[in-house]
Design a protein around this motif. Sequence first.
Motif, PDB file in Angstrom:
ATOM      1  N   VAL A 107      20.667 -15.870 -20.363  1.00  0.00           N
ATOM      2  CA  VAL A 107      22.112 -17.297 -19.789  1.00  0.00           C
ATOM      3  C   VAL A 107      21.605 -18.569 -20.682  1.00  0.00           C
ATOM      4  O   VAL A 107      22.664 -19.148 -20.869  1.00  0.00           O
ATOM      5  N   LEU A 130      28.770 -10.427 -16.774  1.00  0.00           N
ATOM      6  CA  LEU A 130      28.453 -11.925 -16.276  1.00  0.00           C
ATOM      7  C   LEU A 130      27.804 -12.289 -17.671  1.00  0.00           C
ATOM      8  O   LEU A 130      28.482 -13.492 -18.482  1.00  0.00           O
ATOM      9  N   GLN A 133      30.442 -12.150 -20.880  1.00  0.00           N
ATOM     10  CA  GLN A 133      31.492 -12.904 -20.252  1.00  0.00           C
ATOM     11  C   GLN A 133      30.994 -14.650 -20.640  1.00  0.00           C
ATOM     12  O   GLN A 133      31.199 -15.207 -21.053  1.00  0.00           O
ATOM     13  N   LEU A 134      29.596 -14.852 -20.027  1.00  0.00           N
ATOM     14  CA  LEU A 134      28.823 -16.607 -21.006  1.00  0.00           C
ATOM     15  C   LEU A 134      29.682 -16.233 -22.568  1.00  0.00           C
ATOM     16  O   LEU A 134      29.573 -17.596 -22.811  1.00  0.00           O
ATOM     17  N   THR A 316      25.381  -3.777  -8.307  1.00  0.00           N
ATOM     18  CA  THR A 316      23.373  -4.140  -8.722  1.00  0.00           C
ATOM     19  C   THR A 316      23.735  -2.700  -8.957  1.00  0.00           C
ATOM     20  O   THR A 316      21.365  -2.880  -9.156  1.00  0.00           O
ATOM     21  N   VAL A 358      28.703  -7.699  -8.039  1.00  0.00           N
ATOM     22  CA  VAL A 358      28.099  -8.852  -8.678  1.00  0.00           C
ATOM     23  C   VAL A 358      28.570  -9.719  -8.532  1.00  0.00           C
ATOM     24  O   VAL A 358      30.485  -9.976  -9.430  1.00  0.00           O
ATOM     25  N   HIS A 359      28.449 -11.208  -7.901  1.00  0.00           N
ATOM     26  CA  HIS A 359      29.610 -12.248  -7.495  1.00  0.00           C
ATOM     27  C   HIS A 359      29.240 -13.185  -8.785  1.00  0.00           C
ATOM     28  O   HIS A 359      29.702 -14.004  -9.894  1.00  0.00           O
ATOM     29  N   SER A 360      27.820 -13.584  -8.638  1.00  0.00           N
ATOM     30  CA  SER A 360      26.894 -14.285  -9.442  1.00  0.00           C
ATOM     31  C   SER A 360      25.756 -14.032 -10.174  1.00  0.00           C
ATOM     32  O   SER A 360      25.357 -12.824  -9.682  1.00  0.00           O
ATOM     33  N   PHE A 361      24.854 -14.550 -10.711  1.00  0.00           N
ATOM     34  CA  PHE A 361      23.647 -14.489 -11.752  1.00  0.00           C
ATOM     35  C   PHE A 361      22.222 -14.052  -9.986  1.00  0.00           C
ATOM     36  O   PHE A 361      21.966 -13.105 -10.163  1.00  0.00           O
ATOM     37  N   ASP A 362      22.232 -15.043  -8.728  1.00  0.00           N
ATOM     38  CA  ASP A 362      22.161 -14.864  -7.942  1.00  0.00           C
ATOM     39  C   ASP A 362      22.015 -14.293  -6.606  1.00  0.00           C
ATOM     40  O   ASP A 362      20.966 -13.437  -6.827  1.00  0.00           O
ATOM     41  N   SER A 363      23.290 -13.136  -6.968  1.00  0.00           N
ATOM     42  CA  SER A 363      23.105 -12.446  -6.622  1.00  0.00           C
ATOM     43  C   SER A 363      22.245 -10.689  -6.935  1.00  0.00           C
ATOM     44  O   SER A 363      21.888  -9.969  -6.554  1.00  0.00           O
ATOM     45  N   TYR A 365      19.620 -11.402  -8.571  1.00  0.00           N
ATOM     46  CA  TYR A 365      18.180 -12.468  -8.459  1.00  0.00           C
ATOM     47  C   TYR A 365      18.267 -11.325  -7.234  1.00  0.00           C
ATOM     48  O   TYR A 365      16.508 -10.890  -7.436  1.00  0.00           O
TER      49      TYR A 365
END
Length: 386
Positions: A107, A130, A133-134, A316, A358-363, A365
Motif C-alpha cells: 500500500v 483496494l 484500485q490504488l 473479507t 470491505v470498505h477500507s484497509f482498516d476493515s 486489518y
Amino acid sequence: MARSVLILGSTGSIGTQALEIVERSDDLVVVGLSAESSWELLVDQARAHGVARVALNDADAASRAAAAWPDGEVLAGAEGLVRLVVDSSAELVLNALVGAAGLGPTVAALGEGIDLALANKESLVVGGELVTQLAEATGAQIIPVDSEHSALAQLIAGEAAGTVDRLVLTASGGPFRGRSRAELEGVTVEQALAHPTWDMGGKITIDSATLMNKGLELIEAHHLFGTPYDRIDVVVHPQSLVHSLVHLCDGATLAHLGYPDMRVPISYALHFPARADVPVRPLDLVEVGALTFEAVDVEAFPALRLAREAAQAGGTAPCVLNAANEVAVHAFLAGRLPFLGISEVIERTLERLAPAPVHSFDSLYNSDAEARALAAELVAERGAPA
C-alpha cells in the motif's frame, strides 16, 4: 541511468536471488533492504551493495543491527518498513515479504506511485480490489514475480481485450502428489518441506504441499488480470516446466515454458519492460521427453477448494482464509497441528466468520486479527498430533 530498486525481504529466497540479478546488471542499483529478523545477513548485504538504510520487522533484531552497524540507519517494526518505502526515492519496490505482513509496504509503495514488483501474493489475496484500485489511482504498475503470474503477464501482453478466454495455472502437486487423504495422515514436517522441484521458504513450501499456494495464486490472478474465477483453471503438472497457459478465442493455446528457476521471473520484473541475460540454460525438449498433466484431487487437498469458495464469496473471506492459513501452517511447522489439520482449521474459521463487505484497509486489518485469534483457538482446541 540505473533504475533504483528497494528490496523487501532481501534475506529470503526471492530477495537473495534478486540481489544476484542486481550484481549482474549495470541497469539496477539497490537503495534499500529489509528483512524480518536476519540482521547479520541484512547488514552484510547492505555493506556489499552500498546501502545506507535498512529495516527489520523484529525490534530486537533491529537493535542488534544498529549496534553492529553504526555507519548505517536501521528502521524497526511495521512503521519502519513503511518509512523505508516512502522515504527511499526508489523507482521500483520488490516486495518479497512472506504473508499478510507484506500488505502495508504494498500500500505504501503504490500510494507513492512507485512501481511494484510483487512476489508477496498475500497483498492481493487480502487487499484485492483496494490494492488494484490504488495502483490505478496513482498510475503505479504491479509487475508479478510469481513464476505463474509472470508467465501469464507475458502470454497476454500482446493480446487485445476480449481475446483471452481462460487462464490456466499449473501446480507441481508438491511432495504428496498422488496420495489419498488417508495416506496423508501422519505426514511429518520434514516430508512436507521436501518439495520436488522448487527451493522455497518454509511457509510457501507447506502451502505448496497443501495446494493452498495455488489457491492464493488463483485469487492473485483474478485481481492481476481482471479474469472471473470461473475462467481460471488449475492443473497439476509434475515437471514444473509449463508455468502457465492461456486459451484464446480462436482455439489457440499459448504456454510459457522453461526450467524451474526463479531468477527468470525476478529478472523480468526488475528489468520490465526490457529483458536481460540470465544464466539459465534453454529448455531441451528432447531431453525432457514428455510433459504430463493431471486433475487436482480436491478431496485429498481441500485447500484449493476452500480458496476458490472464499474467493467467490468475496468481501473479507479471502482475508480470513489467508489469516487462518498462516496460523495453521505456523502451528504445523511448530508441531502443534497435524498436516490434515491445516485445512480443517481454515474451513472451521471460514464457517464461523461470515464474509463482510470491505470498505477500507482498516476493515481488512480487523478481519485479519479476528481470524487469527479464532484460528489460534481452533488449533489449541484440536491439540497437538499424537
